[in-house]
Write an enzyme that holds these catalytic residues in place. Sequence first.
Site, PDB file in Angstrom:
ATOM      1  N   PRO A  82      14.403 -12.506 -13.290  1.00 44.02           N
ATOM      2  CG  PRO A  82      16.735 -12.444 -13.275  1.00 44.02           C
ATOM      3  CD  PRO A  82      15.563 -12.454 -14.199  1.00 44.02           C
ATOM      4  N   GLY A  86      16.199  -5.689  -9.003  1.00 45.96           N
ATOM      5  CA  GLY A  86      15.203  -4.802  -8.393  1.00 45.96           C
ATOM      6  C   GLY A  86      14.276  -4.189  -9.427  1.00 45.96           C
ATOM      7  CB  SER A  89      10.440 -10.033 -10.435  1.00 48.09           C
ATOM      8  OG  SER A  89      10.977 -10.087  -9.141  1.00 48.09           O
ATOM      9  CB  SER A  90       7.146  -8.969  -6.132  1.00 48.72           C
ATOM     10  OG  SER A  90       8.407  -9.366  -5.699  1.00 48.72           O
ATOM     11  CB  ALA A  92       6.009  -7.950 -13.267  1.00 54.97           C
ATOM     12  CG  ASP A 133       6.054  -2.040  -7.031  1.00 56.53           C
ATOM     13  OD1 ASP A 133       4.969  -1.578  -6.579  1.00 56.53           O
ATOM     14  OD2 ASP A 133       6.804  -2.757  -6.349  1.00 56.53           O
TER      15      ASP A 133
END
Length: 302
Positions: A82, A86, A89-90, A92, A133
Amino acid sequence: MVSAPGKLLLLGEHAVVYGYPCIVTAIDRRMAISVKNTQIATNGIHSAINNTTFVEKALEIGTKAWNLPSNGWEAAIEKSFPNTYGFGSSSAVTVATLSALAEAAGKSPTKQELFGLAFQVVLSVQGVGSGFDVAAAIWGGTIFYKNKGQLIEEVPFDEKDVSFIVGYTDIKADTTTLIQEVAKKKREYPQKVEKIFQGIEKLVVEAKQRIQEKDWERVGRLMDFNQEYLRDLGVSSQKLEDLIVAAKKAGAWGAKLSGAGGGDCMIALVGKEKREEVETAITKAGGEIVPVKMNEEGVKTI
Ligand code: MEV
Protein backbone atom coordinates in the site's frame (compact mmCIF):
# COMPACT_ATOMS: atom_id res chain seq x y z
CA MET A 1 6.64 -11.57 -14.17
CA VAL A 2 8.70 -8.63 -12.94
CA SER A 3 9.09 -7.18 -9.48
CA ALA A 4 10.43 -3.80 -8.32
CA PRO A 5 11.15 -2.53 -4.80
CA GLY A 6 9.94 0.43 -2.79
CA LYS A 7 12.33 2.89 -1.16
CA LEU A 8 13.34 4.59 2.02
CA LEU A 9 14.98 7.99 1.74
CA LEU A 10 17.93 8.27 4.14
CA LEU A 11 19.10 11.84 3.52
CA GLY A 12 18.49 14.76 1.18
CA GLU A 13 14.72 15.03 0.67
CA HIS A 14 13.30 18.21 -0.90
CA ALA A 15 16.75 19.52 -1.88
CA VAL A 16 16.88 16.62 -4.36
CA VAL A 17 13.90 18.13 -6.23
CA TYR A 18 16.24 21.04 -7.10
CA GLY A 19 19.09 18.86 -8.36
CA TYR A 20 20.96 18.43 -5.07
CA PRO A 21 21.97 14.90 -4.02
CA CYS A 22 20.17 12.40 -1.82
CA ILE A 23 20.90 8.91 -0.50
CA VAL A 24 18.14 6.34 -0.90
CA THR A 25 17.90 2.62 -0.20
CA ALA A 26 15.63 0.01 -1.82
CA ILE A 27 13.48 -1.92 0.66
CA ASP A 28 11.75 -5.28 0.98
CA ARG A 29 8.33 -4.07 -0.19
CA ARG A 30 7.80 -5.04 -3.82
CA MET A 31 5.33 -4.63 -6.67
CA ALA A 32 5.11 -7.67 -8.93
CA ILE A 33 3.46 -7.32 -12.34
CA SER A 34 2.95 -9.52 -15.36
CA VAL A 35 2.03 -8.21 -18.79
CA LYS A 36 0.86 -10.16 -21.82
CA ASN A 37 -0.57 -9.33 -25.20
CA THR A 38 -4.11 -10.61 -25.69
CA GLN A 39 -4.65 -9.36 -29.27
CA ILE A 40 -7.90 -7.71 -28.18
CA ALA A 41 -8.77 -4.12 -28.82
CA THR A 42 -8.40 -2.65 -25.37
CA ASN A 43 -5.94 -2.73 -22.50
CA GLY A 44 -6.91 -4.62 -19.35
CA ILE A 45 -5.57 -4.23 -15.84
CA HIS A 46 -6.20 -6.80 -13.13
CA SER A 47 -5.35 -5.12 -9.97
CA ALA A 48 -5.44 -5.53 -6.23
CA ILE A 49 -4.81 -1.79 -5.90
CA ASN A 50 -7.36 0.90 -6.59
CA ASN A 51 -5.21 3.40 -8.33
CA THR A 52 -4.08 2.05 -11.68
CA THR A 53 -3.19 5.41 -13.24
CA PHE A 54 0.55 4.68 -13.16
CA VAL A 55 0.04 1.27 -14.82
CA GLU A 56 -2.08 2.80 -17.60
CA LYS A 57 0.39 5.63 -18.20
CA ALA A 58 3.34 3.19 -18.19
CA LEU A 59 1.63 1.05 -20.86
CA GLU A 60 0.90 4.15 -22.94
CA ILE A 61 4.43 5.59 -22.73
CA GLY A 62 6.16 2.20 -23.05
CA THR A 63 4.23 1.09 -26.13
CA LYS A 64 4.92 4.44 -27.81
CA ALA A 65 8.63 4.37 -27.00
CA TRP A 66 9.12 0.81 -28.24
CA ASN A 67 6.80 1.10 -31.29
CA LEU A 68 4.42 -1.53 -29.97
CA PRO A 69 0.66 -1.80 -30.63
CA SER A 70 -1.04 0.56 -28.19
CA ASN A 71 -3.86 -1.87 -27.37
CA GLY A 72 -4.29 -5.47 -26.33
CA TRP A 73 -1.99 -5.42 -23.31
CA GLU A 74 -3.15 -7.07 -20.16
CA ALA A 75 -1.34 -6.16 -16.97
CA ALA A 76 -1.90 -8.07 -13.75
CA ILE A 77 -0.62 -6.77 -10.44
CA GLU A 78 0.36 -9.99 -8.73
CA LYS A 79 1.83 -8.54 -5.56
CA SER A 80 1.63 -5.05 -4.15
CA PHE A 81 2.17 -2.91 -1.10
CA PRO A 82 0.00 0.00 0.00
CA ASN A 83 0.99 3.65 -0.31
CA THR A 84 0.31 4.13 3.41
CA TYR A 85 3.88 4.57 4.64
CA GLY A 86 5.31 6.58 1.75
CA PHE A 87 7.51 3.72 0.58
CA GLY A 88 7.34 4.61 -3.10
CA SER A 89 4.55 2.37 -4.36
CA SER A 90 3.92 4.59 -7.41
CA SER A 91 7.49 4.47 -8.66
CA ALA A 92 7.75 0.72 -7.96
CA VAL A 93 4.52 -0.02 -9.87
CA THR A 94 5.64 2.18 -12.77
CA VAL A 95 9.06 0.53 -13.08
CA ALA A 96 7.58 -2.97 -12.75
CA THR A 97 4.94 -2.29 -15.44
CA LEU A 98 7.41 -0.88 -17.96
CA SER A 99 9.82 -3.68 -17.29
CA ALA A 100 7.13 -6.36 -17.62
CA LEU A 101 5.96 -4.76 -20.88
CA ALA A 102 9.53 -4.83 -22.21
CA GLU A 103 9.79 -8.48 -21.22
CA ALA A 104 6.50 -9.36 -22.96
CA ALA A 105 7.58 -7.53 -26.10
CA GLY A 106 11.09 -9.02 -26.17
CA LYS A 107 12.80 -5.67 -25.53
CA SER A 108 15.84 -5.26 -23.29
CA PRO A 109 16.05 -1.61 -22.29
CA THR A 110 19.13 -0.39 -20.41
CA LYS A 111 18.66 0.86 -16.86
CA GLN A 112 19.09 4.42 -18.10
CA GLU A 113 16.44 3.95 -20.79
CA LEU A 114 14.03 2.39 -18.32
CA PHE A 115 14.72 5.25 -15.92
CA GLY A 116 13.98 7.88 -18.59
CA LEU A 117 10.62 6.31 -19.45
CA ALA A 118 9.57 5.60 -15.84
CA PHE A 119 10.48 9.12 -14.74
CA GLN A 120 8.40 10.46 -17.65
CA VAL A 121 5.42 8.37 -16.45
CA VAL A 122 5.74 9.58 -12.85
CA LEU A 123 6.08 13.23 -13.89
CA SER A 124 3.12 13.06 -16.24
CA VAL A 125 0.89 11.62 -13.49
CA GLN A 126 2.21 13.56 -10.48
CA GLY A 127 3.54 16.70 -12.10
CA VAL A 128 6.42 16.97 -9.63
CA GLY A 129 9.23 14.82 -8.24
CA SER A 130 12.97 14.30 -8.45
CA GLY A 131 12.98 10.71 -9.76
CA PHE A 132 15.11 9.33 -6.90
CA ASP A 133 12.40 6.77 -6.08
CA VAL A 134 12.34 5.58 -9.70
CA ALA A 135 16.12 5.12 -9.61
CA ALA A 136 15.89 3.16 -6.34
CA ALA A 137 13.32 0.81 -7.92
CA ILE A 138 15.62 0.20 -10.91
CA TRP A 139 19.14 0.14 -9.43
CA GLY A 140 18.22 -1.25 -5.99
CA GLY A 141 20.80 -1.33 -3.19
CA THR A 142 21.69 2.04 -1.72
CA ILE A 143 22.43 4.87 -4.11
CA PHE A 144 23.67 8.45 -4.19
CA TYR A 145 21.32 10.20 -6.61
CA LYS A 146 21.65 13.66 -8.10
CA ASN A 147 20.45 15.98 -10.84
CA LYS A 148 17.34 14.13 -11.99
CA GLY A 149 19.28 10.93 -12.53
CA GLN A 150 22.34 12.39 -14.26
CA LEU A 151 24.46 10.99 -11.45
CA ILE A 152 23.64 7.65 -9.85
CA GLU A 153 26.33 5.98 -7.75
CA GLU A 154 26.17 2.87 -5.64
CA VAL A 155 26.92 3.39 -1.95
CA PRO A 156 28.34 0.10 -0.64
CA PHE A 157 26.65 -0.34 2.65
CA ASP A 158 27.04 -2.92 5.35
CA GLU A 159 24.19 -2.82 7.81
CA LYS A 160 25.60 -5.51 10.10
CA ASP A 161 26.60 -3.29 13.03
CA VAL A 162 23.67 -0.88 12.96
CA SER A 163 19.93 -0.69 12.64
CA PHE A 164 17.74 1.79 10.89
CA ILE A 165 14.43 1.88 12.73
CA VAL A 166 11.37 3.13 10.89
CA GLY A 167 8.54 4.75 12.88
CA TYR A 168 5.21 5.61 11.25
CA THR A 169 3.32 8.69 12.46
CA ASP A 170 -0.08 7.37 11.39
CA ILE A 171 -0.54 10.53 9.32
CA LYS A 172 -0.54 10.30 5.52
CA ALA A 173 1.69 12.90 3.92
CA ASP A 174 0.69 14.72 0.76
CA THR A 175 3.96 14.88 -1.16
CA THR A 176 2.76 17.21 -3.91
CA THR A 177 1.45 19.79 -1.44
CA LEU A 178 4.67 19.66 0.59
CA ILE A 179 6.80 20.12 -2.53
CA GLN A 180 4.64 23.11 -3.47
CA GLU A 181 5.02 24.60 0.01
CA VAL A 182 8.80 24.38 -0.23
CA ALA A 183 8.62 25.94 -3.71
CA LYS A 184 6.59 28.82 -2.26
CA LYS A 185 9.12 29.32 0.51
CA LYS A 186 11.89 29.29 -2.08
CA ARG A 187 10.10 32.02 -4.06
CA GLU A 188 9.62 34.12 -0.92
CA TYR A 189 13.07 33.58 0.61
CA PRO A 190 15.30 32.45 -2.26
CA GLN A 191 18.63 33.04 -0.53
CA LYS A 192 17.66 31.42 2.75
CA VAL A 193 16.25 28.32 1.05
CA GLU A 194 19.22 28.06 -1.32
CA LYS A 195 21.52 28.13 1.72
CA ILE A 196 19.50 25.32 3.34
CA PHE A 197 19.80 23.23 0.16
CA GLN A 198 23.55 23.84 0.03
CA GLY A 199 23.85 22.77 3.68
CA ILE A 200 21.90 19.60 2.89
CA GLU A 201 24.14 18.92 -0.10
CA LYS A 202 27.25 19.19 2.06
CA LEU A 203 25.98 16.73 4.65
CA VAL A 204 24.70 14.25 2.03
CA VAL A 205 28.09 14.24 0.31
CA GLU A 206 29.82 13.66 3.65
CA ALA A 207 27.33 10.94 4.62
CA LYS A 208 28.12 9.00 1.45
CA GLN A 209 31.74 8.79 2.61
CA ARG A 210 30.93 8.10 6.27
CA ILE A 211 28.52 5.27 5.42
CA GLN A 212 31.31 3.52 3.52
CA GLU A 213 33.70 4.10 6.43
CA LYS A 214 31.03 2.75 8.83
CA ASP A 215 31.37 5.90 10.93
CA TRP A 216 27.80 5.48 12.14
CA GLU A 217 27.91 8.02 14.95
CA ARG A 218 28.86 10.68 12.44
CA VAL A 219 26.15 9.48 10.03
CA GLY A 220 23.70 9.91 12.93
CA ARG A 221 24.94 13.48 13.53
CA LEU A 222 24.49 14.21 9.84
CA MET A 223 20.92 12.88 10.04
CA ASP A 224 20.29 15.28 12.93
CA PHE A 225 21.70 18.21 10.92
CA ASN A 226 19.48 17.18 8.02
CA GLN A 227 16.44 17.19 10.30
CA GLU A 228 17.29 20.74 11.46
CA TYR A 229 17.32 21.92 7.87
CA LEU A 230 14.02 20.13 7.16
CA ARG A 231 12.50 21.80 10.20
CA ASP A 232 13.68 25.17 8.83
CA LEU A 233 12.04 24.33 5.51
CA GLY A 234 8.78 23.84 7.43
CA VAL A 235 8.13 20.22 6.46
CA SER A 236 8.40 18.57 9.87
CA SER A 237 5.36 18.11 12.12
CA GLN A 238 4.64 17.79 15.83
CA LYS A 239 4.16 14.02 15.57
CA LEU A 240 7.39 13.56 13.64
CA GLU A 241 9.20 15.69 16.22
CA ASP A 242 7.73 13.63 19.08
CA LEU A 243 9.02 10.39 17.58
CA ILE A 244 12.40 11.90 16.69
CA VAL A 245 12.93 13.36 20.18
CA ALA A 246 11.89 10.05 21.78
CA ALA A 247 14.37 8.13 19.60
CA LYS A 248 17.19 10.53 20.39
CA LYS A 249 16.49 10.44 24.13
CA ALA A 250 16.56 6.64 24.06
CA GLY A 251 20.05 6.69 22.55
CA ALA A 252 19.70 6.86 18.76
CA TRP A 253 22.77 8.26 17.01
CA GLY A 254 20.52 10.25 14.72
CA ALA A 255 16.86 10.62 13.77
CA LYS A 256 15.00 12.47 11.07
CA LEU A 257 11.88 12.42 8.94
CA SER A 258 12.10 10.36 5.76
CA GLY A 259 10.39 11.48 2.56
CA ALA A 260 8.22 14.51 2.06
CA GLY A 261 7.52 15.18 5.76
CA GLY A 262 4.22 16.35 7.23
CA GLY A 263 3.61 12.77 8.41
CA ASP A 264 4.57 9.37 6.94
CA CYS A 265 7.70 7.95 8.57
CA MET A 266 10.74 8.94 10.57
CA ILE A 267 13.95 6.93 10.69
CA ALA A 268 16.41 6.51 13.54
CA LEU A 269 19.95 5.16 13.33
CA VAL A 270 20.99 3.08 16.32
CA GLY A 271 23.66 0.63 17.41
CA LYS A 272 22.27 -2.92 17.63
CA GLU A 273 22.38 -2.87 21.45
CA LYS A 274 20.05 0.13 21.62
CA ARG A 275 17.51 -1.16 19.14
CA GLU A 276 14.90 -2.35 21.60
CA GLU A 277 15.10 0.73 23.80
CA VAL A 278 14.68 3.06 20.86
CA GLU A 279 11.80 1.03 19.40
CA THR A 280 10.01 1.09 22.75
CA ALA A 281 10.53 4.86 23.05
CA ILE A 282 9.13 5.49 19.56
CA THR A 283 6.10 3.28 20.31
CA LYS A 284 5.47 5.06 23.62
CA ALA A 285 5.57 8.40 21.79
CA GLY A 286 2.72 7.16 19.57
CA GLY A 287 4.64 5.76 16.61
CA GLU A 288 4.20 2.42 14.87
CA ILE A 289 7.41 0.48 14.27
CA VAL A 290 7.53 -0.72 10.67
CA PRO A 291 10.07 -3.52 10.15
CA VAL A 292 11.97 -2.79 6.96
CA LYS A 293 14.92 -4.49 5.28
CA MET A 294 17.16 -2.19 3.30
CA ASN A 295 19.61 -2.57 0.43
CA GLU A 296 17.25 -4.83 -1.55
CA GLU A 297 17.62 -5.81 -5.17
CA GLY A 298 16.35 -3.51 -7.91
CA VAL A 299 13.85 -4.48 -10.61
CA LYS A 300 14.12 -8.14 -11.62
CA THR A 301 12.34 -10.91 -13.46
CA ILE A 302 10.87 -13.47 -11.09
C1 MEV B 1 9.47 12.52 -1.19
O1 MEV B 1 9.61 11.16 -0.82
C2 MEV B 1 10.82 13.18 -1.36
C3 MEV B 1 10.79 14.56 -1.99
O2 MEV B 1 12.15 15.00 -2.09
C4 MEV B 1 10.15 14.53 -3.35
C5 MEV B 1 11.00 13.95 -4.46
O3 MEV B 1 12.22 13.96 -4.37
O4 MEV B 1 10.42 13.51 -5.47
C6 MEV B 1 10.04 15.53 -1.12
